[in-house]
Design a protein around this motif. Structure first.
Motif, PDB file in Angstrom:
ATOM      1  N   ALA A  23       0.825  -1.212   0.000  1.00  0.00           N
ATOM      2  CA  ALA A  23       0.000   0.000   0.000  1.00  0.00           C
ATOM      3  C   ALA A  23       0.861   1.265   0.000  1.00  0.00           C
ATOM      4  N   GLY A  24       2.200   1.106  -0.054  1.00  0.00           N
ATOM      5  CA  GLY A  24       3.098   2.258  -0.134  1.00  0.00           C
ATOM      6  C   GLY A  24       3.641   2.745   1.198  1.00  0.00           C
ATOM      7  N   TYR A  25       3.346   2.061   2.290  1.00  0.00           N
ATOM      8  CA  TYR A  25       3.819   2.462   3.619  1.00  0.00           C
ATOM      9  C   TYR A  25       5.123   1.739   3.944  1.00  0.00           C
ATOM     10  N   GLN A  26       6.087   2.506   4.420  1.00  0.00           N
ATOM     11  CA  GLN A  26       7.394   1.956   4.780  1.00  0.00           C
ATOM     12  C   GLN A  26       7.636   2.176   6.272  1.00  0.00           C
ATOM     13  N   LEU A  27       8.196   1.160   6.937  1.00  0.00           N
ATOM     14  CA  LEU A  27       8.558   1.308   8.344  1.00  0.00           C
ATOM     15  C   LEU A  27       9.732   2.267   8.439  1.00  0.00           C
ATOM     16  N   GLU A  28       9.565   3.321   9.235  1.00  0.00           N
ATOM     17  CA  GLU A  28      10.654   4.275   9.426  1.00  0.00           C
ATOM     18  C   GLU A  28      11.708   3.663  10.339  1.00  0.00           C
ATOM     19  N   ASP A  29      12.968   3.891  10.013  1.00  0.00           N
ATOM     20  CA  ASP A  29      14.079   3.352  10.788  1.00  0.00           C
ATOM     21  C   ASP A  29      14.411   4.329  11.919  1.00  0.00           C
ATOM     22  N   LEU A  30      13.674   4.202  13.004  1.00  0.00           N
ATOM     23  CA  LEU A  30      13.822   5.086  14.161  1.00  0.00           C
ATOM     24  C   LEU A  30      14.179   4.226  15.369  1.00  0.00           C
ATOM     25  N   SER A  31      15.463   3.904  15.512  1.00  0.00           N
ATOM     26  CA  SER A  31      15.879   2.921  16.509  1.00  0.00           C
ATOM     27  C   SER A  31      15.559   3.337  17.944  1.00  0.00           C
ATOM     28  N   GLY A  37       9.314   1.157  22.062  1.00  0.00           N
ATOM     29  CA  GLY A  37       8.050   0.515  21.723  1.00  0.00           C
ATOM     30  C   GLY A  37       7.202   1.225  20.691  1.00  0.00           C
ATOM     31  N   GLN A  38       7.755   2.195  19.976  1.00  0.00           N
ATOM     32  CA  GLN A  38       6.974   2.905  18.961  1.00  0.00           C
ATOM     33  C   GLN A  38       7.474   2.513  17.567  1.00  0.00           C
ATOM     34  N   PHE A  39       6.538   2.050  16.741  1.00  0.00           N
ATOM     35  CA  PHE A  39       6.858   1.609  15.387  1.00  0.00           C
ATOM     36  C   PHE A  39       5.952   2.366  14.433  1.00  0.00           C
ATOM     37  N   ARG A  40       6.573   3.056  13.465  1.00  0.00           N
ATOM     38  CA  ARG A  40       5.824   3.990  12.631  1.00  0.00           C
ATOM     39  C   ARG A  40       6.058   3.717  11.150  1.00  0.00           C
ATOM     40  N   PHE A  41       4.948   3.543  10.433  1.00  0.00           N
ATOM     41  CA  PHE A  41       4.972   3.399   8.983  1.00  0.00           C
ATOM     42  C   PHE A  41       4.564   4.737   8.377  1.00  0.00           C
ATOM     43  N   LYS A  42       5.199   5.100   7.255  1.00  0.00           N
ATOM     44  CA  LYS A  42       4.928   6.396   6.629  1.00  0.00           C
ATOM     45  C   LYS A  42       4.760   6.226   5.124  1.00  0.00           C
ATOM     46  N   ILE A  53       0.991   5.295  10.152  1.00  0.00           N
ATOM     47  CA  ILE A  53       0.372   4.222  10.928  1.00  0.00           C
ATOM     48  C   ILE A  53       1.354   3.935  12.055  1.00  0.00           C
ATOM     49  N   GLU A  54       0.949   4.248  13.282  1.00  0.00           N
ATOM     50  CA  GLU A  54       1.845   4.088  14.426  1.00  0.00           C
ATOM     51  C   GLU A  54       1.344   3.006  15.371  1.00  0.00           C
ATOM     52  N   TYR A  55       2.248   2.139  15.755  1.00  0.00           N
ATOM     53  CA  TYR A  55       1.970   1.131  16.776  1.00  0.00           C
ATOM     54  C   TYR A  55       2.728   1.545  18.028  1.00  0.00           C
ATOM     55  N   GLN A  56       2.039   1.594  19.154  1.00  0.00           N
ATOM     56  CA  GLN A  56       2.672   1.878  20.446  1.00  0.00           C
ATOM     57  C   GLN A  56       2.543   0.640  21.319  1.00  0.00           C
ATOM     58  N   LEU A  57       3.679   0.036  21.643  1.00  0.00           N
ATOM     59  CA  LEU A  57       3.732  -1.178  22.444  1.00  0.00           C
ATOM     60  C   LEU A  57       3.998  -0.837  23.904  1.00  0.00           C
ATOM     61  N   LEU A  58       3.198  -1.407  24.786  1.00  0.00           N
ATOM     62  CA  LEU A  58       3.474  -1.356  26.222  1.00  0.00           C
ATOM     63  C   LEU A  58       3.714  -2.796  26.657  1.00  0.00           C
ATOM     64  N   HIS A  59       4.985  -3.104  26.914  1.00  0.00           N
ATOM     65  CA  HIS A  59       5.369  -4.467  27.274  1.00  0.00           C
ATOM     66  C   HIS A  59       5.400  -4.596  28.794  1.00  0.00           C
ATOM     67  N   TYR A  60       4.663  -5.566  29.312  1.00  0.00           N
ATOM     68  CA  TYR A  60       4.620  -5.792  30.757  1.00  0.00           C
ATOM     69  C   TYR A  60       5.533  -6.936  31.134  1.00  0.00           C
ATOM     70  N   ASP A  81       0.667  17.371   7.177  1.00  0.00           N
ATOM     71  CA  ASP A  81       1.683  17.955   6.305  1.00  0.00           C
ATOM     72  C   ASP A  81       3.055  17.961   6.994  1.00  0.00           C
ATOM     73  N   GLN A  82       3.124  17.485   8.209  1.00  0.00           N
ATOM     74  CA  GLN A  82       4.371  17.451   8.971  1.00  0.00           C
ATOM     75  C   GLN A  82       5.128  16.139   8.718  1.00  0.00           C
ATOM     76  N   THR A  83       6.433  16.134   9.031  1.00  0.00           N
ATOM     77  CA  THR A  83       7.223  14.909   8.888  1.00  0.00           C
ATOM     78  C   THR A  83       7.145  14.045  10.137  1.00  0.00           C
ATOM     79  N   ASN A  84       6.626  14.604  11.224  1.00  0.00           N
ATOM     80  CA  ASN A  84       6.417  13.864  12.461  1.00  0.00           C
ATOM     81  C   ASN A  84       4.930  13.954  12.795  1.00  0.00           C
ATOM     82  N   PRO A  85       4.256  12.826  12.953  1.00  0.00           N
ATOM     83  CA  PRO A  85       2.809  12.872  13.196  1.00  0.00           C
ATOM     84  C   PRO A  85       2.432  13.509  14.531  1.00  0.00           C
ATOM     85  N   ARG A  86       3.372  13.686  15.414  1.00  0.00           N
ATOM     86  CA  ARG A  86       3.090  14.308  16.713  1.00  0.00           C
ATOM     87  C   ARG A  86       3.270  15.825  16.680  1.00  0.00           C
TER      88      ARG A  86
END
Length: 154
Positions: A23-31, A37-42, A53-60, A81-86
């Motif tokens: 669908a054209g979304y790539q996982l951003e390489d943000l180590s 725990g944040q994984f972001r496709f752009k 598309i952002e996944y926020q993981l809370l690992h217990y 229109d920003q490069t950071n969704p936040r």
């Protein structure tokens, strides 16, 4: 031994990676973000917008205070229109919704217990199933909504 975040990323890419890339979304390489725990496709969208598309993981981890608690994640969708969704945006097409809210409240599809939904899991089998469930909703509702092809009032 892999960290919980590395295991989540590997499973995420196995379950939904190819569909998102198609669908054209790539996982951003943000180590640093991924380690927390944040994984972001752009994906670049029309009109100088970006879809996220952002996944926020809370690992217990079991402790003397809490044992057997499930880990969880949620998915946030952003068109900006920003490069950071936040980052703040005044763009008229800016939109941000949690996936559960979009599906349950905006589209009125009662497939989840509530709009404020966190997918929970205690093991790898459950993680794969919850990622597949969330991924199906992202493909069916989230990606078309981000691209402006699907609106709740339709």
């Amino acid at each position: 031994m892999a960290t919980a975040q590395e295991t989540f990323k590997s499973t995420l890419m196995t379950v939904v990676g190819q569909a998102y890339e198609a669908a054209g979304y790539q996982l951003e390489d943000l180590s640093v973000q991924q380690a927390s725990g944040q994984f972001r496709f752009k994906k670049p969208l029309d009109d100088d917008l970006n879809g996220f598309i952002e996944y926020q993981l809370l690992h217990y981890v079991d402790s003397e205070w809490a044992a057997g608690m499930p880990s969880r994640f949620r998915v946030t969708l952003t068109r900006t229109d920003q490069t950071n969704p936040r980052s703040k945006s005044d763009h008229p097409a800016y939109a941000q919704r949690d996936l559960g809210t979009l599906v349950v409240e905006d589209f009125g599809v009662g497939i989840l217990p509530s709009g404020n939904h966190w997918w929970q899991f205690k093991n790898m089998d459950q993680l794969g199933k919850t990622l597949a469930e969330a991924g199906h909703l992202v493909i069916g509702y989230g990606i078309p909504w981000l691209g402006g092809d699907l609106e709740p009032d339709e």
